[in-house]
Design a protein around this motif. Structure first.
Motif, mmCIF file in Angstrom:
data_model
loop_
_atom_site.group_PDB
_atom_site.id
_atom_site.type_symbol
_atom_site.label_atom_id
_atom_site.label_comp_id
_atom_site.label_asym_id
_atom_site.label_seq_id
_atom_site.Cartn_x
_atom_site.Cartn_y
_atom_site.Cartn_z
ATOM 1 N N UNK A 184 0.826 -1.209 0.000
ATOM 2 C CA UNK A 184 0.000 0.000 0.000
ATOM 3 C C UNK A 184 0.864 1.264 0.000
ATOM 4 N N UNK A 185 0.771 2.089 -1.044
ATOM 5 C CA UNK A 185 1.527 3.357 -1.063
ATOM 6 C C UNK A 185 1.147 4.263 0.112
ATOM 7 N N UNK A 186 -0.127 4.235 0.483
ATOM 8 C CA UNK A 186 -0.585 5.071 1.601
ATOM 9 C C UNK A 186 0.110 4.670 2.895
ATOM 10 N N UNK A 187 0.349 3.377 3.054
ATOM 11 C CA UNK A 187 1.023 2.892 4.261
ATOM 12 C C UNK A 187 2.467 3.389 4.309
ATOM 13 N N UNK A 188 3.125 3.405 3.151
ATOM 14 C CA UNK A 188 4.510 3.888 3.105
ATOM 15 C C UNK A 188 4.583 5.389 3.386
ATOM 16 N N UNK A 189 3.613 6.114 2.870
ATOM 17 C CA UNK A 189 3.559 7.557 3.144
ATOM 18 C C UNK A 189 3.331 7.795 4.635
ATOM 19 N N UNK A 190 2.411 7.020 5.206
ATOM 20 C CA UNK A 190 2.127 7.144 6.641
ATOM 21 C C UNK A 190 3.365 6.801 7.462
ATOM 22 N N UNK A 191 4.090 5.772 7.030
ATOM 23 C CA UNK A 191 5.300 5.363 7.746
ATOM 24 C C UNK A 191 6.360 6.459 7.701
ATOM 25 N N UNK A 192 6.599 7.002 6.511
ATOM 26 C CA UNK A 192 7.610 8.057 6.367
ATOM 27 C C UNK A 192 7.237 9.286 7.199
ATOM 28 N N UNK A 193 5.970 9.657 7.133
ATOM 29 C CA UNK A 193 5.501 10.823 7.892
ATOM 30 C C UNK A 193 5.652 10.602 9.388
ATOM 31 N N UNK A 194 5.285 9.410 9.828
ATOM 32 C CA UNK A 194 5.343 9.109 11.258
ATOM 33 C C UNK A 194 6.787 9.023 11.756
ATOM 34 N N UNK A 195 7.678 8.493 10.923
ATOM 35 C CA UNK A 195 9.097 8.430 11.308
ATOM 36 C C UNK A 195 9.641 9.840 11.533
ATOM 37 N N UNK A 240 3.422 8.279 21.555
ATOM 38 C CA UNK A 240 2.514 7.198 21.161
ATOM 39 C C UNK A 240 1.122 7.730 20.839
ATOM 40 N N UNK A 241 0.663 8.701 21.609
ATOM 41 C CA UNK A 241 -0.652 9.288 21.309
ATOM 42 C C UNK A 241 -0.620 9.968 19.944
ATOM 43 N N UNK A 242 0.510 10.602 19.628
ATOM 44 C CA UNK A 242 0.676 11.200 18.297
ATOM 45 C C UNK A 242 0.622 10.122 17.221
ATOM 46 N N UNK A 243 1.311 9.008 17.478
ATOM 47 C CA UNK A 243 1.334 7.907 16.509
ATOM 48 C C UNK A 243 -0.061 7.340 16.290
ATOM 49 N N UNK A 244 -0.792 7.160 17.379
ATOM 50 C CA UNK A 244 -2.154 6.617 17.281
ATOM 51 C C UNK A 244 -3.047 7.556 16.470
ATOM 52 N N UNK A 245 -2.795 8.847 16.611
ATOM 53 C CA UNK A 245 -3.601 9.819 15.885
ATOM 54 C C UNK A 245 -3.278 9.880 14.402
ATOM 55 N N UNK A 246 -2.117 9.349 14.014
ATOM 56 C CA UNK A 246 -1.694 9.451 12.620
ATOM 57 C C UNK A 246 -1.966 8.191 11.805
ATOM 58 N N UNK A 247 -2.027 7.052 12.465
ATOM 59 C CA UNK A 247 -2.285 5.803 11.745
ATOM 60 C C UNK A 247 -2.930 4.789 12.683
ATOM 61 N N UNK A 269 3.135 -0.193 11.516
ATOM 62 C CA UNK A 269 3.700 1.091 11.094
ATOM 63 C C UNK A 269 4.184 1.869 12.311
ATOM 64 N N UNK A 270 3.390 1.855 13.368
ATOM 65 C CA UNK A 270 3.784 2.552 14.597
ATOM 66 C C UNK A 270 5.072 1.968 15.168
ATOM 67 N N UNK A 271 5.138 0.642 15.213
ATOM 68 C CA UNK A 271 6.314 -0.025 15.788
ATOM 69 C C UNK A 271 7.567 0.313 14.991
ATOM 70 N N UNK A 272 7.476 0.211 13.662
ATOM 71 C CA UNK A 272 8.637 0.502 12.810
ATOM 72 C C UNK A 272 9.078 1.955 12.985
ATOM 73 N N UNK A 273 8.116 2.870 12.992
ATOM 74 C CA UNK A 273 8.435 4.294 13.133
ATOM 75 C C UNK A 273 9.118 4.575 14.466
#
Length: 251
Positions: free
Chosen positions: A10-21, A151-158, A163-167
């Motif tokens: 999923x491209x959206x997942x990769x975008x979310x991952x990059x943004x969250x990192x 973590x609350x920020x991460x939960x709010x983003x995805x 994705x959260x764990x990797x970020x």
């Protein structure tokens, strides 16, 4: 496994991952500055160990909190109300963490401006051990505050846990790699310590404000920090040039 493959495709997942990192790294800067300043006060042989323990605890706390996302989300639920303002556990944690950060930074500024008289002691080892334990305790306290915010920020983003764990893991690894250079830079440039402590006071006040429901855009905070850091960098460069010229004149 199929779920992970779907995420990977999923491209959206990769975008979310990059943004969250990026977001997690930015949020980790505050944590890292505090760890660097605190560990620089320890004897040199203990500093690296303390930094690694502090950052390691930050990772453990973040991953542990990710494992209790259902509970973490509930931290934003109001638990009581004062004068029409509802407070949640997250609010109280942010306020407490902010107050501690302001107190600690103010104490460090006072300490740096007050001449210290060395005290004689019968047990240097016990004093160092107490200092090390106190440093780790304070790092752990702030790790908890920053971890909950992270973590609350991460939960709010995805909504995707992988994705959260990797970020989080990537962000903490970046913190680990940056900790030594940052701590050395702060230690080698005493004026930067005062600037970093001022940053911590600002961050503490931001946490308190957010705890009371006044949202402070992170962009404003980090823009101010970047501007101040740029000015201080120019001061350092100018000072080095001046010192080189003076050394050349002496020769």
């Amino acid at each position: 496994m199929e779920y992970l493959l779907q995420l990977a495709a999923s491209p959206a997942a990769w975008v979310a991952l990059a943004t969250l990192i990026v977001m997690e790294i930015v949020l980790g800067i505050d944590n890292l500055i505090f760890i660097s300043i605190l560990t620089n006060k320890l004897p040199e042989q203990y500093r690296t160990k303390a930094r690694r323990i502090g950052i390691g605890m930050a990772l453990i706390l973040r991953l542990g909190l990710l494992g209790t996302i259902a509970y973490i989300v509930q931290l934003t639920t109001p638990v009581f109300e004062v004068l029409g303002k509802a407070f949640s556990w997250k609010d109280m944690i942010l306020i407490a963490g902010g107050l501690f950060l302001v107190w600690k930074a103010t104490s460090e500024i006072h300490h740096s401006m007050t001449p210290q008289v060395e005290e004689k002691t019968d047990s240097v080892t016990s004093k160092v051990t107490l200092g090390f334990a106190a440093a780790i305790g304070q790092i752990l306290m702030l790790d908890l505050v920053f971890s909950i915010d992270s973590i609350i920020t991460a939960v709010g983003m995805t909504e995707h846990l992988p994705i959260m764990v990797i970020a989080v893991v990537v962000a903490v690894m970046v913190m680990l790699l940056a900790s030594e250079p940052l701590a050395k830079f702060i230690n080698d440039n005493p004026t930067v310590v005062m600037l970093a402590l001022a940053f911590l006071i600002m961050i503490g006040m931001t946490l308190i404000a957010e705890g009371f429901g006044a949202h402070v855009p992170k962009g404003y905070v980090y823009a101010a920090m970047a501007f101040s850091a740029t000015v201080e960098t120019l001061n350092i460069v100018a000072r080095q040039i001046r010192e080189k010229r003076q050394a050349a004149l002496v020769k």
